[in-house]
Design a protein around this motif. Sequence first.
Motif, PDB file in Angstrom:
ATOM      1  N   LYS A   1      -7.581   2.027   9.289  1.00 43.08           N
ATOM      2  CA  LYS A   1      -8.470   1.520   8.245  1.00 43.08           C
ATOM      3  C   LYS A   1      -8.671   0.013   8.372  1.00 43.08           C
ATOM      4  CE  LYS A   1      -7.262   5.178   4.962  1.00 43.08           C
ATOM      5  NZ  LYS A   1      -6.656   5.506   3.646  1.00 43.08           N
ATOM      6  N   VAL A   2      -7.583  -0.699   8.691  1.00 38.18           N
ATOM      7  CA  VAL A   2      -7.693  -2.152   8.879  1.00 38.18           C
ATOM      8  C   VAL A   2      -8.607  -2.470  10.065  1.00 38.18           C
ATOM      9  CG1 VAL A   2      -6.416  -4.218   9.546  1.00 38.18           C
ATOM     10  CG2 VAL A   2      -5.488  -2.700   7.802  1.00 38.18           C
TER      11      VAL A   2
ATOM     12  N   LEU B   1     -13.689  -4.521  12.289  1.00 38.50           N
ATOM     13  CA  LEU B   1     -14.890  -4.390  13.124  1.00 38.50           C
ATOM     14  C   LEU B   1     -16.148  -4.513  12.279  1.00 38.50           C
ATOM     15  CD1 LEU B   1     -16.150  -3.885  15.861  1.00 38.50           C
ATOM     16  CD2 LEU B   1     -15.930  -1.418  15.480  1.00 38.50           C
ATOM     17  N   THR B   2     -16.135  -3.956  11.073  1.00 35.22           N
ATOM     18  CA  THR B   2     -17.299  -4.069  10.188  1.00 35.22           C
ATOM     19  C   THR B   2     -17.585  -5.517   9.844  1.00 35.22           C
ATOM     20  OG1 THR B   2     -16.800  -1.899   9.206  1.00 35.22           O
ATOM     21  CG2 THR B   2     -18.287  -3.344   7.991  1.00 35.22           C
ATOM     22  N   ILE B   3     -16.545  -6.251   9.443  1.00 41.85           N
ATOM     23  CA  ILE B   3     -16.719  -7.666   9.082  1.00 41.85           C
ATOM     24  C   ILE B   3     -17.172  -8.476  10.290  1.00 41.85           C
ATOM     25  CG2 ILE B   3     -15.505  -9.743   8.320  1.00 41.85           C
ATOM     26  CD1 ILE B   3     -13.720  -7.936   6.616  1.00 41.85           C
ATOM     27  N   PHE B   4     -16.568  -8.215  11.439  1.00 41.18           N
ATOM     28  CA  PHE B   4     -16.961  -8.931  12.654  1.00 41.18           C
ATOM     29  C   PHE B   4     -18.428  -8.678  12.984  1.00 41.18           C
ATOM     30  CE2 PHE B   4     -17.740  -9.013  17.209  1.00 41.18           C
ATOM     31  CZ  PHE B   4     -17.312 -10.295  17.538  1.00 41.18           C
ATOM     32  N   GLY B   5     -18.874  -7.415  12.872  1.00 47.08           N
ATOM     33  CA  GLY B   5     -20.261  -7.087  13.170  1.00 47.08           C
ATOM     34  C   GLY B   5     -21.233  -7.808  12.259  1.00 47.08           C
TER      35      GLY B   5
ATOM     36  N   PRO C   1     -20.856   2.323  12.444  1.00 45.40           N
ATOM     37  CA  PRO C   1     -19.839   3.269  12.946  1.00 45.40           C
ATOM     38  C   PRO C   1     -18.466   3.127  12.295  1.00 45.40           C
ATOM     39  CG  PRO C   1     -21.159   2.443  14.756  1.00 45.40           C
ATOM     40  CD  PRO C   1     -21.538   1.632  13.557  1.00 45.40           C
ATOM     41  N   PRO C   2     -17.886   1.906  12.222  1.00 48.06           N
ATOM     42  CA  PRO C   2     -16.584   1.813  11.549  1.00 48.06           C
ATOM     43  C   PRO C   2     -16.670   2.090  10.057  1.00 48.06           C
ATOM     44  CG  PRO C   2     -17.390  -0.376  12.117  1.00 48.06           C
ATOM     45  CD  PRO C   2     -18.297   0.609  12.791  1.00 48.06           C
TER      46      PRO C   2
END
Length: 388
Positions: free
Chosen positions: A363-364, A369-373, A347-348
């Motif tokens: 954007k940050v 969220l992408t990196i955390f996921g 999603p992000p």
Amino acid sequence: GIVMETFMALLSLWGMLLLLRTRNYLEQQENDNSRVGSGSGETRVFGYADVAFRVLGPAGKTAVEASIMLSQLGFCCVYFAFSMQLIREVVLSNFYLHWTDWEAGIFTLCISAPLVWIRHLKYLAIGNLISDLCIAFSLLYIVGQSVETIKLDQNEHNWSCVDPVIATNGTVIDRGGGCFWINPRSMLMFAGTSVYSFEGIAMVLPIQSSMENPQDMEYLLTWVVAGVASLLVGFGGFCYYVYGARTQNVIINNMPKDNILTDVTKWMYLIVAIVTIPMCMFPAIRLYEKRIFRKQRKSGKKLQKSGLRTFVTFLCLLVAIVGGKELDHLVSVIGGLFSAPLALVFPPLLHLYAGVEKSWCSKVMDIALTIFGVVMGLLATGVAVLSW
């Protein structure tokens, strides 16, 4: 556990809202371009994979469809493992037969496979309604028994985080505490379980498409996720408070063995598990049949499709037999490998690449969220596998 579940509920909701806004943005862009080009009609982006295709191309669509298919099949594996455990207990307590995993699994397969052959979900509606009623009754019974345990002063009192002390002959010298505040050995593994419990993101866009007032979806979704999170946190937290270190992976096993309602509850959850298997299998079936058979209806290959559905169901059974003895680990692996990308990574990523928000802050946040996921999914899977 309460903090982790609440945190994952917020992140999962965030991912769902990002997906909704990305879909709305794409539709608006395509409709604006259509009007400029004197096109007719409005463009609709119906599914998760459609959004991925428009933003990331065929590779994005394939990645999303693969994650949806594998996560749904993973859910089926969990329900197979759950049903096998219940079947062994129900058969043992009522008919005094000692069934192996294979015997319980084949029995479950014989019941669920014909249900998987059903082509339309509407024919499973009655079974789904019955399973909902069974769940409601079972939850009320479990909560009632937990309250009764507190009244009898048989609930957990020791929260010292001390491990059980067991003698060489197997006698429990000191049962230890339940580690009320934090359990570092399973905290990361529970992250995968938490994501798994909010696995409905693939249905968000189809539900919005079928709504009379699609603009209300974000508001309704927020309240629904909040309600589900409250039920999960309240039920799980309360039961763990009552039983502490004695809490079983399947909470039904903490209920009184000599109570007929415990057996009734197990039968009810067995019905729920068997009915849910074809429901979970349906989205995966639609995806791989579309790739293999191309035509969805009137293809003249009904027998081949039924055979393939049976084979895939059997593969889920094999996974359940191999990994189902540690149900919490299996759930965490499925959550970390398949649910986390769908809920927290794609999603992000789609929101970012579609250019929905132009601000650097948005954007940050998408990148974070992408990196955390990705990191959370890998850690949850790794901890679950290493501690299996």
